[in-house]
Design an enzyme around this catalytic site. Structure first.
Site, PDB file in Angstrom:
ATOM      1  N   ASP A  26       0.574  -1.043   0.148  1.00 21.67           N
ATOM      2  CA  ASP A  26      -0.014  -0.086  -0.067  1.00 21.67           C
ATOM      3  C   ASP A  26       0.901   1.252   0.143  1.00 21.67           C
ATOM      4  OD1 ASP A  26      -2.294   1.511   0.117  1.00 21.67           O
ATOM      5  OD2 ASP A  26      -2.503   1.515   2.106  1.00 21.67           O
ATOM      6  N   ASN A  80     -11.269  -2.462  -5.137  1.00 22.48           N
ATOM      7  CA  ASN A  80     -10.542  -1.508  -5.782  1.00 22.48           C
ATOM      8  C   ASN A  80     -10.985  -0.999  -7.363  1.00 22.48           C
ATOM      9  OD1 ASN A  80      -6.968  -2.608  -4.840  1.00 22.48           O
ATOM     10  ND2 ASN A  80      -8.353  -1.060  -4.119  1.00 22.48           N
TER      11      ASN A  80
HETATM   12  C1  IPE Z   1      -5.398  -2.732  -0.190  1.00 26.08           C
HETATM   13  O1  IPE Z   1      -5.081  -1.453  -0.240  1.00 26.08           O
HETATM   14  C2  IPE Z   1      -5.758  -3.200  -1.443  1.00 26.08           C
HETATM   15  C3  IPE Z   1      -4.116  -3.465  -2.017  1.00 26.08           C
HETATM   16  C4  IPE Z   1      -3.097  -3.213  -1.431  1.00 26.08           C
HETATM   17  C5  IPE Z   1      -4.351  -4.063  -3.415  1.00 26.08           C
HETATM   18  P1  IPE Z   1      -6.124  -0.261  -0.489  1.00 26.08           P
HETATM   19  O2  IPE Z   1      -5.630   1.099  -0.513  1.00 26.08           O
HETATM   20  O3  IPE Z   1      -7.095  -0.549  -1.290  1.00 26.08           O
HETATM   21  O4  IPE Z   1      -6.941  -0.219   1.179  1.00 26.08           O
HETATM   22  P2  IPE Z   1      -7.725   0.930   1.760  1.00 26.08           P
HETATM   23  O5  IPE Z   1      -8.905   1.637   0.691  1.00 26.08           O
HETATM   24  O6  IPE Z   1      -6.873   2.031   2.093  1.00 26.08           O
HETATM   25  O7  IPE Z   1      -8.608   0.146   3.093  1.00 26.08           O
HETATM   26  C1  IPE Z   2      -1.543   0.387  -3.393  1.00 23.16           C
HETATM   27  O1  IPE Z   2      -1.125   1.638  -3.470  1.00 23.16           O
HETATM   28  C2  IPE Z   2      -1.859  -0.493  -4.432  1.00 23.16           C
HETATM   29  C3  IPE Z   2      -3.304  -0.767  -4.623  1.00 23.16           C
HETATM   30  C4  IPE Z   2      -4.194  -0.705  -3.556  1.00 23.16           C
HETATM   31  C5  IPE Z   2      -3.737  -1.102  -5.905  1.00 23.16           C
HETATM   32  P1  IPE Z   2      -2.502   2.869  -3.205  1.00 23.16           P
HETATM   33  O2  IPE Z   2      -3.155   3.046  -5.072  1.00 23.16           O
HETATM   34  O3  IPE Z   2      -3.800   2.060  -2.246  1.00 23.16           O
HETATM   35  O4  IPE Z   2      -1.817   4.146  -2.638  1.00 23.16           O
HETATM   36  P2  IPE Z   2      -2.459   4.922  -1.605  1.00 23.16           P
HETATM   37  O5  IPE Z   2      -2.786   4.027  -0.535  1.00 23.16           O
HETATM   38  O6  IPE Z   2      -3.581   5.811  -2.011  1.00 23.16           O
HETATM   39  O7  IPE Z   2      -1.497   5.848  -1.105  1.00 23.16           O
HETATM   40 MG    MG Z   3      -4.023   2.510  -0.467  1.00 23.57          MG
END
Ligand code: IPE
Ligand code: IPE
Ligand code: MG
Length: 238
Positions: A19, A67
């Site tokens: 993340d 997502n």
């Molecule tokens: C969790 O991250 C999913 C992945 C890393 C693929 P998110 O960024 O989607 O989670 P939330 O929305 O902060 O809980």
């Molecule tokens: C993790 O990074 C990747 C996925 C969840 C697909 P994020 O896209 O969630 O990045 P942040 O949490 O918005 O910084």
């Molecule tokens: Mg995230």
């Protein structure tokens, strides 16, 4: 005299909620997709480092069933990156003895991506040096519901004799040990629907590093933290 210390116990199976890509990109004034691209580089480094550190299996969360709520453009970028990663790295991973598997919902992925995933699984099926599991279009609740449906089908609707081991056979992760260690980067302290069943007794390490900055040193740090934990599984101290 040298201090006597128990050698740290390496986790066999590490699972990672990768993340923080978006925040990493925003901090540089770049679009979120730029962060996702850099995230793939961090994944490459981490796969290598995990093998070097004696880890046997790595499960990475790369796209959740939630997502889909993101803008179509970002969803497309994430799909494209998985396609690119598996295509570009397959030869190398296959020759290094890596067994590749994907977990998550397969419908809704698109024919071409499905074919790439199936080809990678097929080609690396007999590899046993290291296992890389990619959780894509994965949600723990979704997996549990699909498992329940499969179990009901296999048991002609009568689940009265079903026990935990019997149920586990219907999970996407069948054949894998539960994760010993779950790492989440980016400073968020939540599970976000990852491995709900499998992480029942996992050790959690939350790190402030954003995923694109994660490297071997970060993994080492998490493993050192893990080695200091005492796992009890509901029992009392040994
Ligand atoms: C969790 O991250 C999913 C992945 C890393 C693929 P998110 O960024 O989607 O989670 P939330 O929305 O902060 O809980
Ligand atoms: C993790 O990074 C990747 C996925 C969840 C697909 P994020 O896209 O969630 O990045 P942040 O949490 O918005 O910084
Ligand atoms: Mg995230």
């Amino acid at each position: 005299m040298a201090e006597m210390r128990k050698p740290p116990t390496a986790p066999r199976h590490v699972a990672i909620i990768m993340d923080g890509n978006g925040r990493w990109a925003a901090a540089r004034g770049r679009p979120r997709a730029f962060g996702h691209r850099q995230g793939v580089e961090a994944l490459r480094k981490t796969v290598r480092a995990a093998g070097d550190l004696g880890v046997e299996q790595l499960t990475v969360f790369s796209f959740s069933t939630e997502n889909w709520r993101r803008p179509a453009e970002e969803v497309d970028a994430l799909f494209e990156l998985l396609r690119m990663y598996v295509t570009a790295d397959l030869d190398k991973l296959a020759s290094e003895g890596v067994n590749i598997q994907a977990i998550g919902r397969r419908d809704g992925l698109g024919r071409d991506l499905l074919e790439i995933i199936e080809r990678a699984e097929e080609r690396t099926r007999d590899n046993d040096q290291f296992k890389l599991v990619i959780a894509f279009n994965y949600g723990g609740r979704d997996e549990l519901v699909r498992a329940a449906q499969r179990a009901a089908e296999a048991h002609d609707g009568d689940l009265s004799g079903l026990d935990e081991a019997g149920f586990e056979r219907f999970l996407d992760t069948k054949g894998s040990p539960d994760p010993d260690l779950v790492i989440r980067t980016s400073g968020e302290h939540r599970i976000s629907n990852f491995l709900l069943w499998q992480a029942a007794y996992s050790e959690f390490v939350f790190m402030d590093v954003l995923w694109p900055d994660f490297d071997e040193a970060s993994l080492k740090m998490a493993i050192e933290e893990y080695a200091m934990r005492e796992r009890r599984y509901g029992g009392v101290d040994g």
